[in-house]
Each structure stands twice: as structure tokens, then as C-alpha cells.
Design a protein around this motif. Structure first.
Motif, short mmCIF file in Angstrom:
data_model
loop_
_atom_site.label_atom_id
_atom_site.label_comp_id
_atom_site.label_asym_id
_atom_site.label_seq_id
_atom_site.Cartn_x
_atom_site.Cartn_y
_atom_site.Cartn_z
N GLU B 76 1.96 11.29 12.45
CA GLU B 76 3.38 11.11 12.80
C GLU B 76 3.57 10.01 13.83
O GLU B 76 2.80 9.94 14.78
CB GLU B 76 3.95 12.44 13.35
N PRO B 77 4.60 9.17 13.70
CA PRO B 77 5.46 9.04 12.54
C PRO B 77 4.69 8.44 11.36
O PRO B 77 3.85 7.58 11.56
CB PRO B 77 6.55 8.08 13.01
N SER B 78 5.01 8.90 10.17
CA SER B 78 4.25 8.52 8.99
C SER B 78 4.60 7.11 8.51
O SER B 78 5.77 6.71 8.48
CB SER B 78 4.53 9.51 7.87
N LEU B 79 3.55 6.36 8.13
CA LEU B 79 3.76 5.03 7.55
C LEU B 79 3.31 5.00 6.09
O LEU B 79 3.15 3.94 5.51
CB LEU B 79 2.99 3.99 8.37
N MET B 80 3.07 6.20 5.54
CA MET B 80 2.68 6.33 4.13
C MET B 80 3.51 7.44 3.52
O MET B 80 3.66 8.51 4.13
CB MET B 80 1.21 6.73 4.02
N PRO B 81 4.05 7.21 2.31
CA PRO B 81 4.79 8.29 1.64
C PRO B 81 3.83 9.39 1.17
O PRO B 81 2.62 9.28 1.33
CB PRO B 81 5.45 7.58 0.47
N LYS B 82 4.40 10.45 0.59
CA LYS B 82 3.56 11.60 0.21
C LYS B 82 2.97 11.49 -1.21
O LYS B 82 1.83 11.84 -1.43
CB LYS B 82 4.38 12.90 0.31
N GLY B 83 3.76 11.03 -2.17
CA GLY B 83 3.33 11.03 -3.58
C GLY B 83 2.27 9.97 -3.87
O GLY B 83 2.28 8.89 -3.26
N ALA B 84 1.38 10.29 -4.81
CA ALA B 84 0.28 9.36 -5.15
C ALA B 84 0.83 8.02 -5.66
O ALA B 84 0.30 6.95 -5.31
CB ALA B 84 -0.65 10.00 -6.18
N ALA B 85 1.86 8.05 -6.49
CA ALA B 85 2.39 6.80 -7.04
C ALA B 85 3.05 5.97 -5.93
O ALA B 85 2.91 4.74 -5.90
CB ALA B 85 3.40 7.10 -8.15
N GLU B 86 3.75 6.65 -5.03
CA GLU B 86 4.42 5.95 -3.92
C GLU B 86 3.37 5.38 -2.95
O GLU B 86 3.54 4.29 -2.42
CB GLU B 86 5.35 6.92 -3.19
N ARG B 87 2.31 6.12 -2.75
CA ARG B 87 1.22 5.63 -1.89
C ARG B 87 0.54 4.43 -2.54
O ARG B 87 0.18 3.46 -1.87
CB ARG B 87 0.20 6.74 -1.63
N HIS B 88 0.38 4.48 -3.87
CA HIS B 88 -0.19 3.32 -4.56
C HIS B 88 0.68 2.09 -4.34
O HIS B 88 0.17 0.99 -4.11
CB HIS B 88 -0.32 3.58 -6.07
N GLU B 89 1.98 2.27 -4.41
CA GLU B 89 2.88 1.11 -4.26
C GLU B 89 2.75 0.51 -2.85
O GLU B 89 2.75 -0.72 -2.70
CB GLU B 89 4.32 1.53 -4.56
N VAL B 90 2.61 1.35 -1.85
CA VAL B 90 2.39 0.84 -0.49
C VAL B 90 1.09 0.03 -0.45
O VAL B 90 1.05 -1.11 0.03
CB VAL B 90 2.33 1.98 0.55
N ARG B 91 0.02 0.61 -0.98
CA ARG B 91 -1.28 -0.07 -0.91
C ARG B 91 -1.30 -1.34 -1.76
O ARG B 91 -1.93 -2.33 -1.40
CB ARG B 91 -2.39 0.88 -1.37
N ARG B 92 -0.61 -1.32 -2.90
CA ARG B 92 -0.51 -2.52 -3.73
C ARG B 92 0.14 -3.66 -2.92
O ARG B 92 -0.33 -4.79 -2.93
CB ARG B 92 0.33 -2.25 -4.98
N LEU B 93 1.21 -3.32 -2.21
CA LEU B 93 1.92 -4.37 -1.47
C LEU B 93 1.15 -4.82 -0.22
O LEU B 93 1.18 -6.00 0.13
CB LEU B 93 3.33 -3.90 -1.11
N VAL B 94 0.45 -3.91 0.43
CA VAL B 94 -0.40 -4.32 1.55
C VAL B 94 -1.42 -5.34 1.04
O VAL B 94 -1.64 -6.40 1.64
CB VAL B 94 -1.10 -3.11 2.20
N ALA B 95 -2.02 -5.04 -0.12
CA ALA B 95 -2.99 -5.98 -0.71
C ALA B 95 -2.29 -7.28 -1.13
O ALA B 95 -2.85 -8.37 -1.00
CB ALA B 95 -3.70 -5.33 -1.90
N TRP B 96 -1.08 -7.17 -1.65
CA TRP B 96 -0.32 -8.38 -2.03
C TRP B 96 -0.22 -9.33 -0.83
O TRP B 96 -0.50 -10.52 -0.94
CB TRP B 96 1.09 -7.97 -2.50
N PHE B 97 0.17 -8.81 0.32
CA PHE B 97 0.35 -9.68 1.48
C PHE B 97 -1.00 -10.10 2.08
O PHE B 97 -1.20 -11.27 2.40
CB PHE B 97 1.25 -9.02 2.52
#
Lengths: 221, 221
Positions: B76-97
Motif C-alpha cells: 500500500e498504496p498499490s501500484l499494480m492492479p489485482k487481475g492477471a490481465a490488468e497486471r500484464h498490461e502494466v508490465r507490458r507498458l513498463v517494458a514498452w517504456f
């Protein structure tokens, strides 16, 4: 049906293939000529890279993010330890191979010798090939040092770190660029991982114009 | 006391600094001349890169792996969502940048204009600078397209993806290389993230020989 868009010798695709196979997730492999930047493919992944995985009605890209997704949706068999520090060590080593090793070795050897020819970019640059051949020694020594202290690269259990490393080394072994006599620890480790059922599809890869050496698929190399 | 070895304009260090600050984890910042490959530093991280974080009696490296560790140990405070697909999208974009944007933009602009001078590697290569200035337009358009559909880059909540993107853009803004008028969505997003308390230390950075432009620390830019 799940579908993985890939190219056979890509270490990033191989890491995902190993995760899928270890977790017994069935998938159709579709070879993707990503460098032609076909519009349908660019829609699947605007980054224009493989691997791209269609699964659960979603289209996923970025190999490390895909592997974390598979770990969260198919936790068994686990490729990530439980503790935060142990998980950090796995992720650190995955980044080590996919970033540092890739930059210093894979891109200098595999890309020069194979990708350039396949994508019509001409001949290998001998300066790069020499730099890659030099750098892989340091990396094999680092792996040997880790494996002196641990059963697997990131600790006592096989993890995504081992798959990341084996994905790069197996692609380089396909073009005979790994000196397995440099470190007995690395050779033993690779023999263990190579004999897993998850490795079979990778050992069966064949790229037209680039026949693998005999030892490539040999479990007793 | 926790300690972060960093350099002020490194987007990888800034991403970790933002995570630490958002989670209110206190840390001493220590500037590290990583390019001198000092032996003590190489012992902390054999990859020879910043950031390196000393925390909980451990020495952690690789920015994405550090952020995941912080997320797991300080949820807390969380910087990652809970769902696997939503977490994938965060990690995909971190890798994008951190991968694509870094390769196509940051390394072509920031490294040419600043890092080369600081590390004594000479003058900027104008071909690279031109390529970076062209590529950032495409990336800003992609961000604008995402932000037309979402409140934050990876979804409806602020996440590590926003910190990865803001880390790169803030470093480039320090050398006036971001055209904030290109996309109103991107400008609004950056204004929101820039006004967070976690951003203050980044806006106070000053690199000798490279004074920031006036708008850099201005919340109404």
C-alpha cells in the motif's frame, strides 16, 4: 485454441514456449515474419515484436510480462519462488539475460549470423561477432559462479531465470556458439534442463538454410 | 537506513524513486558514477548499472525487479492492479517504456546530449538525435491514444506503467525534448502525475553543467 506467434530461434519466444510447455498449456505455434511489419501483426502488438500470445481471449505481448501472466493464471508447476527476495532474484536474472546477455551476446552472435540473413540485411559484422564471442565467456563464468552455490540459477528450485538463460543459450547452441567445456557447472545445469519434456519442441526446431549441429538435440552432448 | 545508488536523470532510477516516494519508504540517495566501474559498486551489482537499492539488509538491482519487490513488501498504496490481465498490461507498458521507448528515444536524446558529455564520450551524434526527435512523436501519439480510452496509461488506476513513462518523459523534459503541445491527453496526464508529492524530489534535481529549463519544475507548464 491458444496461439503463439513466434520465430524459432528467438530466445524471448523460447522462454515463453518453455513456460507454456512446463505448465502443460497447449498452444499452436505460428511463425511470424515480424520484420515485414504486416498490418494484422502490428495490430496484435504495436511494438512489432514476437512473442505474441493469444490466450483466454486476450492478446499478450512482452515475454517477461507473458511469463508473469502464465505464472499468475497457471500457478502449478510453479516457476517463481514464494518469498519477495527470492522472487526479486528470479526477476533480476531474467532481466540479466534478456537485457545484458541479449545486448552483449545474443544480438552480437545470433542476430549477426542468422537474423541478418533471414531478414535480408546482409553479412555478419565481424567486430560484433568477435565482441559477442568474447562476452559469452564472461557470462558463462558468471553462471558457473552462481551454479557453484545454487542448484538452479536463482536458488534451489528451477525458475523463470533458468528458462530465460536456457532460451538464450539454446539459440546460440543451435549455431554452435556455446563452449560447453568452459564450466562443468553450466554444462550439468544445461543437461538437466535440456532433458525436460518442456525442451523437446525447442530441440526439434529447424530453420531452413541453417541446419543445427549434431550435438544440438543430443541429451548427451 | 535504506540507500539508493542512482544518477539523477536516469529514467530507471527515477521509476524506483517514484515508487519509493509513493509508498513513503525513506531512502538516502547516493549518486553513483557507475561508468567508472568502481570495484565496490561492481560487487553491489555485477551488471554495473544503476539503480541499486539497499533495503531490508539486501542489495537489489534491475529497476523492474526492484519495483515488483517494493510492491510485494509494501503493497500500500498499490501500484499494480489485482487481475492477471490488468497486471500484464502494466508490465507490458513498463517494458514498452524501458525497452522500446528507451532504445528509440531516451538513448538517442538524453544519452547523446547529456550522458556522453558527463562520461567523457564526446559530442552528440546528430543522426541519433534526429532519430530520437522523430521517434518521440510516435510514442507521444501512442500514449495519447491510450489516454483517450483510459484515465491512466494501463487502466483506471495509476500504476507502475505511469511511473515508467513519467520517468522517461521527465528526464527528457529536463533537456526540453518533450513537445507537450502534441497531445492534450498526454499533457493532462503529466500535469496530474507531476503534481504528486512523490514527484518533488525529481523536480528538484539539478545536474551540474545542465541547468533545467524554467518549465521543468513548473506544475503549470
Amino acid at each position: 485454441m491458444n496461439r503463439l506467434y513466434h520465430v524459432p530461434l528467438s530466445p524471448f519466444c523460447r522462454k515463453v514456449r518453455l513456460s507454456l510447455a512446463e505448465k502443460r498449456i497447449e498452444v499452436d505455434l505460428v511463425e511470424e515474419r515480424y520484420w515485414e511489419r504486416d498490418l494484422d501483426f502490428m495490430r496484435r502488438n504495436p511494438a512489432g515484436k514476437v512473442p505474441v500470445l493469444k490466450i483466454d481471449g486476450r492478446t499478450l505481448s512482452e515475454s517477461a510480462a507473458i511469463c508473469e501472466y502464465l505464472e499468475e493464471t497457471h500457478p502449478e508447476p510453479s516457476l517463481m519462488p514464494k518469498g519477495a527476495a527470492e522472487r526479486h532474484e528470479v526477476r533480476r536474472l531474467v532481466a540479466w539475460f534478456d537485457d545484458k546477455f541479449h545486448h552483449e551476446v545474443t544480438s552480437k552472435l545470433l542476430y549477426e549470423r542468422v537474423n541478418k540473413k533471414i531478414t535480408g540485411q546482409g553479412y555478419p559484422d565481424s567486430t560484433n561477432v568477435k565482441a559477442g564471442a568474447k562476452a559469452i565467456k564472461y557470462h558463462l563464468d558468471y553462471m558457473g559462479w552462481l551454479l557453484e552455490q545454487r542448484r538452479w540459477l536463482a536458488g534451489d528450485a528451477m525458475s523463470l531465470a533458468d528458462f530465460a538463460a536456457a532460451a538464450h543459450l539454446s539459440s546460440l547452441d543451435y549455431i554452435s556458439d556455446v563452449d560447453w567445456n568452459r564450466s562443468p557447472h553450466v554444462k550439468d545445469w544445461y543437461a538437466k534442463i535440456k532433458s525436460r519434456p518442456a525442451f523437446r519442441s525447442i530441440l526439434a526446431d529447424a530453420v531452413p538454410g541453417f541446419p543445427p549441429p549434431q550435438h544440438y538435440a543430443d541429451l548427451d552432448f
